[in-house]
Scaffold this motif. Structure first.
Motif, PDB file in Angstrom:
ATOM      1  N   ILE A 118       0.867  -1.168   0.000  1.00 46.81           N
ATOM      2  CA  ILE A 118       0.000   0.000   0.000  1.00 46.81           C
ATOM      3  C   ILE A 118       0.903   1.217   0.000  1.00 46.81           C
ATOM      4  O   ILE A 118       1.819   1.322   0.823  1.00 46.81           O
ATOM      5  CB  ILE A 118      -0.943   0.023   1.218  1.00 46.81           C
ATOM      6  N   ALA A 119       0.673   2.125  -0.935  1.00 48.78           N
ATOM      7  CA  ALA A 119       1.475   3.340  -1.039  1.00 48.78           C
ATOM      8  C   ALA A 119       0.534   4.527  -1.077  1.00 48.78           C
ATOM      9  O   ALA A 119      -0.587   4.442  -1.593  1.00 48.78           O
ATOM     10  CB  ALA A 119       2.346   3.314  -2.291  1.00 48.78           C
ATOM     11  N   TYR A 130      -4.188   6.901  -1.339  1.00 49.35           N
ATOM     12  CA  TYR A 130      -3.444   5.661  -1.128  1.00 49.35           C
ATOM     13  C   TYR A 130      -4.132   4.510  -1.858  1.00 49.35           C
ATOM     14  O   TYR A 130      -5.340   4.552  -2.108  1.00 49.35           O
ATOM     15  CB  TYR A 130      -3.306   5.345   0.356  1.00 49.35           C
ATOM     16  N   LYS A 131      -3.334   3.499  -2.200  1.00 55.23           N
ATOM     17  CA  LYS A 131      -3.871   2.381  -2.969  1.00 55.23           C
ATOM     18  C   LYS A 131      -2.953   1.167  -2.818  1.00 55.23           C
ATOM     19  O   LYS A 131      -1.741   1.318  -2.656  1.00 55.23           O
ATOM     20  CB  LYS A 131      -3.989   2.753  -4.448  1.00 55.23           C
ATOM     21  N   ARG A 132      -3.543   0.009  -2.875  1.00 51.43           N
ATOM     22  CA  ARG A 132      -2.749  -1.226  -2.907  1.00 51.43           C
ATOM     23  C   ARG A 132      -2.191  -1.406  -4.315  1.00 51.43           C
ATOM     24  O   ARG A 132      -2.940  -1.368  -5.308  1.00 51.43           O
ATOM     25  CB  ARG A 132      -3.602  -2.423  -2.518  1.00 51.43           C
ATOM     26  N   ILE A 140       2.732   8.067  -8.411  1.00 49.29           N
ATOM     27  CA  ILE A 140       3.432   9.344  -8.305  1.00 49.29           C
ATOM     28  C   ILE A 140       3.202   9.944  -6.927  1.00 49.29           C
ATOM     29  O   ILE A 140       2.093   9.893  -6.384  1.00 49.29           O
ATOM     30  CB  ILE A 140       2.910  10.333  -9.375  1.00 49.29           C
ATOM     31  N   PHE A 141       4.272  10.529  -6.355  1.00 44.33           N
ATOM     32  CA  PHE A 141       4.182  11.267  -5.101  1.00 44.33           C
ATOM     33  C   PHE A 141       4.640  12.701  -5.381  1.00 44.33           C
ATOM     34  O   PHE A 141       5.818  12.936  -5.656  1.00 44.33           O
ATOM     35  CB  PHE A 141       5.060  10.627  -4.020  1.00 44.33           C
ATOM     36  N   PRO A 142       3.725  13.663  -5.343  1.00 47.78           N
ATOM     37  CA  PRO A 142       4.082  15.045  -5.700  1.00 47.78           C
ATOM     38  C   PRO A 142       5.124  15.647  -4.755  1.00 47.78           C
ATOM     39  O   PRO A 142       5.288  15.211  -3.617  1.00 47.78           O
ATOM     40  CB  PRO A 142       2.747  15.793  -5.593  1.00 47.78           C
ATOM     41  N   PHE A 148       4.348   7.400   2.011  1.00 47.14           N
ATOM     42  CA  PHE A 148       4.700   6.167   2.731  1.00 47.14           C
ATOM     43  C   PHE A 148       4.456   4.960   1.837  1.00 47.14           C
ATOM     44  O   PHE A 148       3.741   5.043   0.825  1.00 47.14           O
ATOM     45  CB  PHE A 148       3.856   6.034   4.010  1.00 47.14           C
ATOM     46  N   GLN A 149       5.029   3.826   2.235  1.00 44.88           N
ATOM     47  CA  GLN A 149       4.763   2.543   1.599  1.00 44.88           C
ATOM     48  C   GLN A 149       4.741   1.458   2.683  1.00 44.88           C
ATOM     49  O   GLN A 149       5.543   1.505   3.623  1.00 44.88           O
ATOM     50  CB  GLN A 149       5.832   2.189   0.554  1.00 44.88           C
TER      51      GLN A 149
END
Length: 208
Positions: A118-119, A130-132, A140-142, A148-149
């Motif tokens: 999950i990130a 967040y999504k599995r 993408i993380f702006p 997190f992961q």
């Protein structure tokens, strides 16, 4: 011609000429790093090996309290990234392992190559995205967002990330609060945690 327009044209020409003056600028780690990165290694001493990074090879054993092992390929580890505005990292997760809340000076793109995680990230409105993720998924993380992961699979997981900066920096929220020299009473006040919990966390990181 308008004076301002002339000035802008000269600025643009100066920028373009600077951008194409060198094909590359492999960092010279023997010299101090400045605001724009490292000075360039003498091109006469640059070889193909300077453009190859082998640090991601082999098995990486998670080796910390978070159950992860992070291999950074920032410009100080891979000097060929110097001046190119990119960097990479390999993330290895034990079962249940996490990359805790953290941020960078840059944006980040992640691709999962093994396992299931999950990130997610949290924006400045406190909305969590967040999504599995499964193998082959990209997220993408702006820039500057806390993210997190978490390994939620039954096997170890591996992901690779790329960041749009040669030295993007990394600030882990838990270690910033509990592993540094910030006094326990201040940590308690700014986190609303109990004194007992703050001491437990600082002991976990060896600073109490």
């Amino acid at each position: 011609m308008n004076t301002l327009l002339v000035f802008l044209i000269f600025c643009l020409l100066a920028f373009v000429s600077q951008a194409i003056e060198f094909d590359f600028c492999v960092g010279d780690l023997s010299l101090p790093r400045g605001p724009q990165g490292y000075a360039c290694k003498d091109p006469a001493k640059v070889t193909t090996n300077d453009f190859v990074y082998t640090g991601f090879r082999g098995e990486k054993i998670p080796n910390n309290v978070f159950g992860n092992n992070v291999t950074l390929a920032f410009s100080d580890a891979f000097p060929a990234f110097n001046g190119l505005g990119i960097s990479m990292a390999r993330l290895d997760f034990a079962v249940g392992g996490v990359i805790p809340l953290h941020s960078h000076r840059t944006s980040e793109v992640l691709i999962l190559v093994k396992g299931s995680i999950i990130a997610g990230f949290i924006d400045t409105n406190n909305t969590a995205y967040y999504k599995r993720l499964e193998v082959g998924d990209v997220m993408i993380f702006p820039q500057a967002m806390l993210h997190f992961q978490i390994n939620v699979g039954k096997t170890p997981a591996i992901a690779f990330v790329s960041l749009n900066g040669a030295n993007p920096g990394i600030q882990l929220t838990p270690t910033s609060l509990f592993a540094g020299n910030l006094p326990a009473d201040i940590v308690q006040k700014i986190t609303l945690l109990s004194g007992k919990e703050v001491i437990r966390m600082k002991q976990l990181f060896g600073t109490a």
